[in-house]
Design a protein around this motif. Structure first.
Motif, PDB file in Angstrom:
ATOM      1  N   PHE A 134       0.850  -1.184   0.000  1.00 26.24           N
ATOM      2  CA  PHE A 134       0.000   0.000   0.000  1.00 26.24           C
ATOM      3  C   PHE A 134       0.889   1.238   0.000  1.00 26.24           C
ATOM      4  CE2 PHE A 134      -2.050   3.358   2.458  1.00 26.24           C
ATOM      5  CZ  PHE A 134      -3.300   3.432   1.878  1.00 26.24           C
ATOM      6  N   ARG A 135       0.671   2.180  -0.946  1.00 27.06           N
ATOM      7  CA  ARG A 135       1.501   3.385  -1.052  1.00 27.06           C
ATOM      8  C   ARG A 135       0.703   4.673  -0.879  1.00 27.06           C
ATOM      9  NH1 ARG A 135       5.733   3.264   0.503  1.00 27.06           N
ATOM     10  NH2 ARG A 135       6.588   4.799  -0.881  1.00 27.06           N
ATOM     11  N   GLY A 136      -0.598   4.566  -0.769  1.00 23.90           N
ATOM     12  CA  GLY A 136      -1.393   5.771  -0.560  1.00 23.90           C
ATOM     13  C   GLY A 136      -2.846   5.545  -0.937  1.00 23.90           C
ATOM     14  N   MET A 137      -3.655   6.554  -0.614  1.00 21.22           N
ATOM     15  CA  MET A 137      -5.075   6.468  -0.878  1.00 21.22           C
ATOM     16  C   MET A 137      -5.620   7.872  -1.080  1.00 21.22           C
ATOM     17  SD  MET A 137      -8.156   5.447   1.655  1.00 21.22           S
ATOM     18  CE  MET A 137      -8.203   7.098   2.262  1.00 21.22           C
ATOM     19  N   SER A 138      -6.619   7.990  -1.918  1.00 17.22           N
ATOM     20  CA  SER A 138      -7.367   9.242  -2.011  1.00 17.22           C
ATOM     21  C   SER A 138      -8.845   8.885  -2.056  1.00 17.22           C
ATOM     22  CB  SER A 138      -6.956  10.051  -3.239  1.00 17.22           C
ATOM     23  OG  SER A 138      -7.406   9.430  -4.418  1.00 17.22           O
ATOM     24  N   LYS A 139      -9.656   9.791  -1.540  1.00 19.86           N
ATOM     25  CA  LYS A 139     -11.097   9.584  -1.520  1.00 19.86           C
ATOM     26  C   LYS A 139     -11.762  10.882  -1.904  1.00 19.86           C
ATOM     27  CE  LYS A 139     -15.038   9.053   1.419  1.00 19.86           C
ATOM     28  NZ  LYS A 139     -15.529  10.365   1.049  1.00 19.86           N
ATOM     29  N   SER A 140     -12.765  10.784  -2.745  1.00 23.37           N
ATOM     30  CA  SER A 140     -13.564  11.953  -3.094  1.00 23.37           C
ATOM     31  C   SER A 140     -15.027  11.580  -2.955  1.00 23.37           C
ATOM     32  CB  SER A 140     -13.254  12.423  -4.513  1.00 23.37           C
ATOM     33  OG  SER A 140     -13.536  11.395  -5.435  1.00 23.37           O
ATOM     34  N   GLY A 141     -15.849  12.555  -2.741  1.00 23.36           N
ATOM     35  CA  GLY A 141     -17.269  12.308  -2.568  1.00 23.36           C
ATOM     36  C   GLY A 141     -17.683  12.524  -1.130  1.00 23.36           C
ATOM     37  N   GLY A 142     -18.985  12.599  -0.925  1.00 18.69           N
ATOM     38  CA  GLY A 142     -19.498  13.013   0.366  1.00 18.69           C
ATOM     39  C   GLY A 142     -19.698  11.940   1.396  1.00 18.69           C
ATOM     40  N   SER A 143     -19.805  10.685   1.017  1.00 15.83           N
ATOM     41  CA  SER A 143     -20.098   9.667   2.014  1.00 15.83           C
ATOM     42  C   SER A 143     -18.846   9.299   2.810  1.00 15.83           C
ATOM     43  CB  SER A 143     -20.697   8.420   1.354  1.00 15.83           C
ATOM     44  OG  SER A 143     -19.720   7.759   0.601  1.00 15.83           O
ATOM     45  N   VAL A 144     -19.084   8.809   4.014  1.00 13.05           N
ATOM     46  CA  VAL A 144     -17.989   8.386   4.885  1.00 13.05           C
ATOM     47  C   VAL A 144     -17.612   6.954   4.515  1.00 13.05           C
ATOM     48  CG1 VAL A 144     -17.338   7.909   7.276  1.00 13.05           C
ATOM     49  CG2 VAL A 144     -18.762   9.891   6.738  1.00 13.05           C
ATOM     50  N   ALA A 145     -16.322   6.691   4.398  1.00  9.63           N
ATOM     51  CA  ALA A 145     -15.850   5.344   4.073  1.00  9.63           C
ATOM     52  C   ALA A 145     -15.436   4.651   5.371  1.00  9.63           C
ATOM     53  CB  ALA A 145     -14.677   5.415   3.108  1.00  9.63           C
ATOM     54  N   SER A 146     -16.036   3.513   5.656  1.00  7.10           N
ATOM     55  CA  SER A 146     -15.720   2.767   6.880  1.00  7.10           C
ATOM     56  C   SER A 146     -14.361   2.081   6.757  1.00  7.10           C
ATOM     57  CB  SER A 146     -16.805   1.725   7.142  1.00  7.10           C
ATOM     58  OG  SER A 146     -16.726   0.692   6.165  1.00  7.10           O
ATOM     59  N   LYS A 147     -13.815   1.680   7.894  1.00 11.24           N
ATOM     60  CA  LYS A 147     -12.545   0.954   7.901  1.00 11.24           C
ATOM     61  C   LYS A 147     -12.669  -0.349   7.122  1.00 11.24           C
ATOM     62  CE  LYS A 147     -10.650   2.690  12.231  1.00 11.24           C
ATOM     63  NZ  LYS A 147     -10.167   2.342  13.574  1.00 11.24           N
ATOM     64  N   ASP A 148     -13.811  -1.024   7.272  1.00 11.38           N
ATOM     65  CA  ASP A 148     -14.022  -2.287   6.553  1.00 11.38           C
ATOM     66  C   ASP A 148     -14.045  -2.077   5.049  1.00 11.38           C
ATOM     67  OD1 ASP A 148     -14.154  -3.703   8.933  1.00 11.38           O
ATOM     68  OD2 ASP A 148     -16.351  -3.695   9.019  1.00 11.38           O
ATOM     69  N   LEU A 149     -14.698  -1.010   4.610  1.00 16.59           N
ATOM     70  CA  LEU A 149     -14.761  -0.701   3.185  1.00 16.59           C
ATOM     71  C   LEU A 149     -13.357  -0.405   2.646  1.00 16.59           C
ATOM     72  CD1 LEU A 149     -17.169   0.400   0.937  1.00 16.59           C
ATOM     73  CD2 LEU A 149     -15.595   2.292   1.235  1.00 16.59           C
ATOM     74  N   LEU A 150     -12.587   0.389   3.376  1.00 18.35           N
ATOM     75  CA  LEU A 150     -11.226   0.718   2.938  1.00 18.35           C
ATOM     76  C   LEU A 150     -10.330  -0.520   2.946  1.00 18.35           C
ATOM     77  CD1 LEU A 150     -10.702   4.174   4.665  1.00 18.35           C
ATOM     78  CD2 LEU A 150     -11.280   3.713   2.282  1.00 18.35           C
ATOM     79  N   ALA A 151     -10.518  -1.408   3.921  1.00 17.44           N
ATOM     80  CA  ALA A 151      -9.739  -2.648   3.969  1.00 17.44           C
ATOM     81  C   ALA A 151     -10.072  -3.533   2.769  1.00 17.44           C
ATOM     82  CB  ALA A 151     -10.004  -3.392   5.276  1.00 17.44           C
ATOM     83  N   THR A 152     -11.355  -3.597   2.405  1.00 14.22           N
ATOM     84  CA  THR A 152     -11.772  -4.370   1.235  1.00 14.22           C
ATOM     85  C   THR A 152     -11.149  -3.795  -0.040  1.00 14.22           C
ATOM     86  OG1 THR A 152     -13.855  -4.993   2.278  1.00 14.22           O
ATOM     87  CG2 THR A 152     -13.780  -5.113  -0.127  1.00 14.22           C
TER      88      THR A 152
END
Length: 176
Positions: free
Chosen positions: A140-158
């Motif tokens: 894993f080298r990085g992440m970006s997220k756009s949009g209004g909803s909250v991303a859960s830890k489980d969703l990000l892990a998936t």
């Protein structure tokens, strides 16, 4: 950008976003010393034009991957200093060195589900978009997220797990 959702005239806002994203990505990946010339503290200046023939979604990943492919394929000519000035020679060239190579893997978030590499119709339904960056070792080298909803830890892990699985195929495409 070429799509029925854009009209002729002024560039769409997305093109400015893609331009800045590609510039940040290139600055992060290219080893600056590989652009230096051997004399007078001079450096190569890179310019990259990306033309989209059809925008069917996930333009960020497409832009970053094509930029990496172009830089991997690029050859810089050796510059010779002569009495008349500087001359480029085609007989001896070198490639650009990279600090690291990373690939983006994007996901659209619809309710609690994720769609990998969403197309434009899927992007229209997305509440958020998550991009995971993975290196050649599968780290894993990085992440970006756009949009209004909250991303859960489980969703990000998936998303991270799926990105690590998808990355080897993208690196394989970059090598061909």
């Amino acid at each position: 950008l070429c799509s029925s959702k854009y009209r002729p005239g002024r560039k769409p806002e997305e093109s400015y976003h893609l331009q800045e994203l590609a510039a940040q990505h290139v600055r992060r990946l290219v080893q600056p010393s590989s652009l230096e010339l051997e004399f007078e503290n001079m450096m190569w200046s890179l310019s990259l034009d990306v033309y989209c023939l059809e925008d069917d979604g996930n333009m960020e990943d497409a832009t970053l991957l094509v930029a990496m492919a172009a830089l991997k394929d690029m050859r810089l000519p050796e510059i010779l200093s002569t009495e008349e000035g500087y001359n480029a020679t085609k007989s001896r060239t070198r490639s650009v060195d990279f600090r690291e190579l990373i690939v983006p893997v994007s996901f659209g978030v619809i309710d609690t589900r994720v769609v990998i590499d969403p197309d434009s119709s899927e992007e229209a339904l997305c509440e958020a978009k998550v991009t995971i960056f993975v290196d050649e070792k599968g780290s894993f080298r990085g992440m970006s997220k756009s949009g209004g909803s909250v991303a859960s830890k489980d969703l990000l892990a998936t998303c991270s797990k799926l990105a690590v699985q998808r990355a080897p195929a993208l690196f394989s495409q970059l090598s061909n």
